[in-house]
Motif scaffolding. Sequence first.
Motif, PDB file in Angstrom:
ATOM      1  N   LEU A 142       0.829  -1.210   0.000  1.00  0.00           N
ATOM      2  CA  LEU A 142       0.000   0.000   0.000  1.00  0.00           C
ATOM      3  C   LEU A 142       0.862   1.256   0.000  1.00  0.00           C
ATOM      4  O   LEU A 142       0.545   2.235  -0.679  1.00  0.00           O
ATOM      5  CB  LEU A 142      -0.936  -0.022   1.208  1.00  0.00           C
ATOM      6  N   ARG A 143       1.953   1.228   0.755  1.00  0.00           N
ATOM      7  CA  ARG A 143       2.846   2.401   0.765  1.00  0.00           C
ATOM      8  C   ARG A 143       3.408   2.672  -0.627  1.00  0.00           C
ATOM      9  O   ARG A 143       3.477   3.813  -1.075  1.00  0.00           O
ATOM     10  CB  ARG A 143       3.985   2.187   1.766  1.00  0.00           C
ATOM     11  N   ARG A 144       3.807   1.614  -1.305  1.00  0.00           N
ATOM     12  CA  ARG A 144       4.400   1.797  -2.631  1.00  0.00           C
ATOM     13  C   ARG A 144       3.347   2.230  -3.657  1.00  0.00           C
ATOM     14  O   ARG A 144       3.614   3.093  -4.504  1.00  0.00           O
ATOM     15  CB  ARG A 144       5.062   0.499  -3.091  1.00  0.00           C
ATOM     16  N   LEU A 145       2.186   1.626  -3.591  1.00  0.00           N
ATOM     17  CA  LEU A 145       1.144   1.951  -4.567  1.00  0.00           C
ATOM     18  C   LEU A 145       0.664   3.388  -4.437  1.00  0.00           C
ATOM     19  O   LEU A 145       0.404   4.063  -5.445  1.00  0.00           O
ATOM     20  CB  LEU A 145      -0.050   1.000  -4.384  1.00  0.00           C
ATOM     21  N   LEU A 146       0.531   3.862  -3.201  1.00  0.00           N
ATOM     22  CA  LEU A 146      -0.103   5.152  -2.947  1.00  0.00           C
ATOM     23  C   LEU A 146       0.880   6.228  -2.503  1.00  0.00           C
ATOM     24  O   LEU A 146       0.464   7.368  -2.266  1.00  0.00           O
ATOM     25  CB  LEU A 146      -1.194   4.981  -1.881  1.00  0.00           C
ATOM     26  N   ASP A 147       2.149   5.866  -2.383  1.00  0.00           N
ATOM     27  CA  ASP A 147       3.156   6.822  -1.924  1.00  0.00           C
ATOM     28  C   ASP A 147       2.706   7.489  -0.628  1.00  0.00           C
ATOM     29  O   ASP A 147       2.661   8.710  -0.497  1.00  0.00           O
ATOM     30  CB  ASP A 147       3.426   7.878  -3.006  1.00  0.00           C
ATOM     31  N   VAL A 148       2.344   6.642   0.327  1.00  0.00           N
ATOM     32  CA  VAL A 148       1.782   7.112   1.588  1.00  0.00           C
ATOM     33  C   VAL A 148       2.685   6.650   2.722  1.00  0.00           C
ATOM     34  O   VAL A 148       3.433   5.672   2.595  1.00  0.00           O
ATOM     35  CB  VAL A 148       0.344   6.564   1.748  1.00  0.00           C
ATOM     36  N   GLU A 149       2.628   7.360   3.854  1.00  0.00           N
ATOM     37  CA  GLU A 149       3.519   7.042   4.970  1.00  0.00           C
ATOM     38  C   GLU A 149       3.217   5.692   5.607  1.00  0.00           C
ATOM     39  O   GLU A 149       4.130   4.943   5.960  1.00  0.00           O
ATOM     40  CB  GLU A 149       3.425   8.139   6.035  1.00  0.00           C
ATOM     41  N   ALA A 150       1.934   5.392   5.797  1.00  0.00           N
ATOM     42  CA  ALA A 150       1.587   4.168   6.527  1.00  0.00           C
ATOM     43  C   ALA A 150       0.188   3.700   6.130  1.00  0.00           C
ATOM     44  O   ALA A 150      -0.592   4.453   5.556  1.00  0.00           O
ATOM     45  CB  ALA A 150       1.659   4.403   8.035  1.00  0.00           C
ATOM     46  N   ALA A 151      -0.094   2.447   6.467  1.00  0.00           N
ATOM     47  CA  ALA A 151      -1.389   1.860   6.124  1.00  0.00           C
ATOM     48  C   ALA A 151      -1.778   0.826   7.177  1.00  0.00           C
ATOM     49  O   ALA A 151      -0.929   0.285   7.888  1.00  0.00           O
ATOM     50  CB  ALA A 151      -1.325   1.212   4.744  1.00  0.00           C
ATOM     51  N   LEU A 152      -3.070   0.566   7.254  1.00  0.00           N
ATOM     52  CA  LEU A 152      -3.613  -0.387   8.218  1.00  0.00           C
ATOM     53  C   LEU A 152      -4.827  -1.048   7.577  1.00  0.00           C
ATOM     54  O   LEU A 152      -5.602  -0.390   6.882  1.00  0.00           O
ATOM     55  CB  LEU A 152      -4.025   0.347   9.501  1.00  0.00           C
ATOM     56  N   VAL A 153      -4.997  -2.345   7.820  1.00  0.00           N
ATOM     57  CA  VAL A 153      -6.131  -3.086   7.255  1.00  0.00           C
ATOM     58  C   VAL A 153      -7.005  -3.592   8.395  1.00  0.00           C
ATOM     59  O   VAL A 153      -6.511  -4.162   9.367  1.00  0.00           O
ATOM     60  CB  VAL A 153      -5.647  -4.273   6.393  1.00  0.00           C
ATOM     61  N   VAL A 154      -8.328  -3.380   8.256  1.00  0.00           N
ATOM     62  CA  VAL A 154      -9.306  -3.922   9.208  1.00  0.00           C
ATOM     63  C   VAL A 154     -10.323  -4.734   8.409  1.00  0.00           C
ATOM     64  O   VAL A 154     -10.163  -4.949   7.213  1.00  0.00           O
ATOM     65  CB  VAL A 154      -9.982  -2.795  10.026  1.00  0.00           C
ATOM     66  N   ASN A 155     -11.383  -5.203   9.091  1.00  0.00           N
ATOM     67  CA  ASN A 155     -12.224  -6.183   8.414  1.00  0.00           C
ATOM     68  C   ASN A 155     -13.287  -5.602   7.471  1.00  0.00           C
ATOM     69  O   ASN A 155     -13.835  -6.332   6.649  1.00  0.00           O
ATOM     70  CB  ASN A 155     -12.869  -7.157   9.412  1.00  0.00           C
ATOM     71  N   ASN A 156     -13.618  -4.329   7.557  1.00  0.00           N
ATOM     72  CA  ASN A 156     -14.456  -3.685   6.539  1.00  0.00           C
ATOM     73  C   ASN A 156     -14.388  -2.174   6.739  1.00  0.00           C
ATOM     74  O   ASN A 156     -13.839  -1.692   7.737  1.00  0.00           O
ATOM     75  CB  ASN A 156     -15.908  -4.197   6.557  1.00  0.00           C
ATOM     76  N   ASN A 157     -14.946  -1.420   5.800  1.00  0.00           N
ATOM     77  CA  ASN A 157     -14.771   0.023   5.870  1.00  0.00           C
ATOM     78  C   ASN A 157     -15.598   0.665   6.984  1.00  0.00           C
ATOM     79  O   ASN A 157     -15.204   1.698   7.517  1.00  0.00           O
ATOM     80  CB  ASN A 157     -15.107   0.681   4.532  1.00  0.00           C
ATOM     81  N   ALA A 158     -16.730   0.070   7.345  1.00  0.00           N
ATOM     82  CA  ALA A 158     -17.475   0.598   8.491  1.00  0.00           C
ATOM     83  C   ALA A 158     -16.630   0.483   9.758  1.00  0.00           C
ATOM     84  O   ALA A 158     -16.631   1.386  10.610  1.00  0.00           O
ATOM     85  CB  ALA A 158     -18.797  -0.157   8.651  1.00  0.00           C
ATOM     86  N   ARG A 326      -8.145  -4.919  18.022  1.00  0.00           N
ATOM     87  CA  ARG A 326      -8.300  -6.368  18.262  1.00  0.00           C
ATOM     88  C   ARG A 326      -9.671  -6.846  17.787  1.00  0.00           C
ATOM     89  O   ARG A 326      -9.828  -7.977  17.322  1.00  0.00           O
ATOM     90  CB  ARG A 326      -8.130  -6.640  19.759  1.00  0.00           C
ATOM     91  N   VAL A 327     -10.666  -5.991  17.887  1.00  0.00           N
ATOM     92  CA  VAL A 327     -12.039  -6.345  17.512  1.00  0.00           C
ATOM     93  C   VAL A 327     -12.210  -6.343  15.991  1.00  0.00           C
ATOM     94  O   VAL A 327     -12.947  -7.171  15.442  1.00  0.00           O
ATOM     95  CB  VAL A 327     -13.041  -5.354  18.152  1.00  0.00           C
ATOM     96  N   VAL A 328     -11.544  -5.423  15.311  1.00  0.00           N
ATOM     97  CA  VAL A 328     -11.810  -5.217  13.885  1.00  0.00           C
ATOM     98  C   VAL A 328     -10.692  -5.747  12.986  1.00  0.00           C
ATOM     99  O   VAL A 328     -10.737  -5.537  11.777  1.00  0.00           O
ATOM    100  CB  VAL A 328     -12.044  -3.716  13.595  1.00  0.00           C
TER     101      VAL A 328
END
Length: 470
Positions: A142-158, A326-328
Amino acid sequence: MTEKADQGVVERLRAIPSVESILRWPWVAPWIERLGRAVVVREVRTVAEALRRELRAGQFVEDVPREIEQRVRGRLEALERPSLRRVINATGVILHTNLGRAPLSTAALQAIERIGAAYSNLEYDLARGERGRREAHCQEALRRLLDVEAALVVNNNAAAVLLVLNTLAEGGEVLVSRGELIEIGGAFRLPEIMAKSGAILREVGTTNRTRLDDYERAITERARLILRAHWSNFRIVGFTERPALRDLVALAHRHGLPCYEDLGSGCFVDLKPWGIPDEPTVAHSLAEGVDVCSFSGDKLLGGPQAGIIVGRATIIERLARNPLMRVVRPDKLTLAALEATLRAYLAGRIEEIPVLRMIALTPEYLRRRARSFARRLRRTCGEAFHLRLRDGLSVIGGGSAPEVGLRTTLVALRHERLSAHELETRLRAADPPIIARIEQDEVLLDLRTVAPEEERFILQTLSAIAPSIE
């Protein structure tokens, strides 16, 4: 009840064999082998007891053994059939929320099989030989694709929205335009998610017009965040006004506040070449200076269900430390499929992403496919169907590009004897079910969302339905 009637009931009840007798019927043995004796015994007993109640109530059953066989078979078949099933999507809605949104790429499916069938380094640092962090997976891509500092993945956008609001604004105010207080699928509303986060909603502007100074006047010492929400499933047109994202970011920063954009669909590529002009990309939002934004993995990105959060490293680190994480948090199969999807983007192989491949299909190609399908159907079914080809529109779905239709050719069907509803029901009863739509008493098939290899099964199913004229 007379003595004669009582005797009739007794005779009918005697016609029900014992459970042990039924278990010795020849057709039962394969079911015992597949599902186990205990399961079959339970279903036989349930059917026998139900039949006894019906007979005592005076219901007539002509052939009791045949009735028992049909009922038990039906129950066992239902048990064996999974609840979550593959379907053929002939609706032309590419990101059909009810049908699971984005189909996964071959590489994503292979990654799921590879990781799901064995142990993995989900939370193990192979370089250090110690416990690792699951949020590290997908971060580099994600950092390479978007040239962004950091990224995090959770289980859905809500979940992403909930986590961001709780981390950055719990107990404080979040400024959001009244025109962006959206409702997403399943009747979940942004204000309700905000309330669960512990943040306080501060509405600004009006439904159709919100100016920059509306935000400025609403900023108090309790303000913690300015939120821009993507319009999902609707557009406001006519007498409207909305501040540019760059100006909103500048206002937030002047007051020492972060600016967060909930993008919804999370598009990585410019869709203008395919006739979709106004769908924002993640890269554009980041270039406008937002501190953090979130989006779905299973919409225009074309990956698994996930919520992806990208932005400033200091904010992402705070999100990762929130106990709600931990929940998401996502599971290993989601991370495997998402990483495989992101690698296709990194390699410039976006044609491997089924959603983008369907969007890119040209009207000319779809007309040729529809003509070929119609010829084969006429050869197979003769005059059982009144068939015509008509111009139509496919849609993106999933809250993306709600005003945009993609030109397509629809196969419109009427059966000689069956109503459109009856024909649609028969298609839906196939295995796998074929999901179509009805307009003007015609069943419509849009081949944009049908894989070429699925056409043969649709033709076979229609051929089986064709003689249904009783």
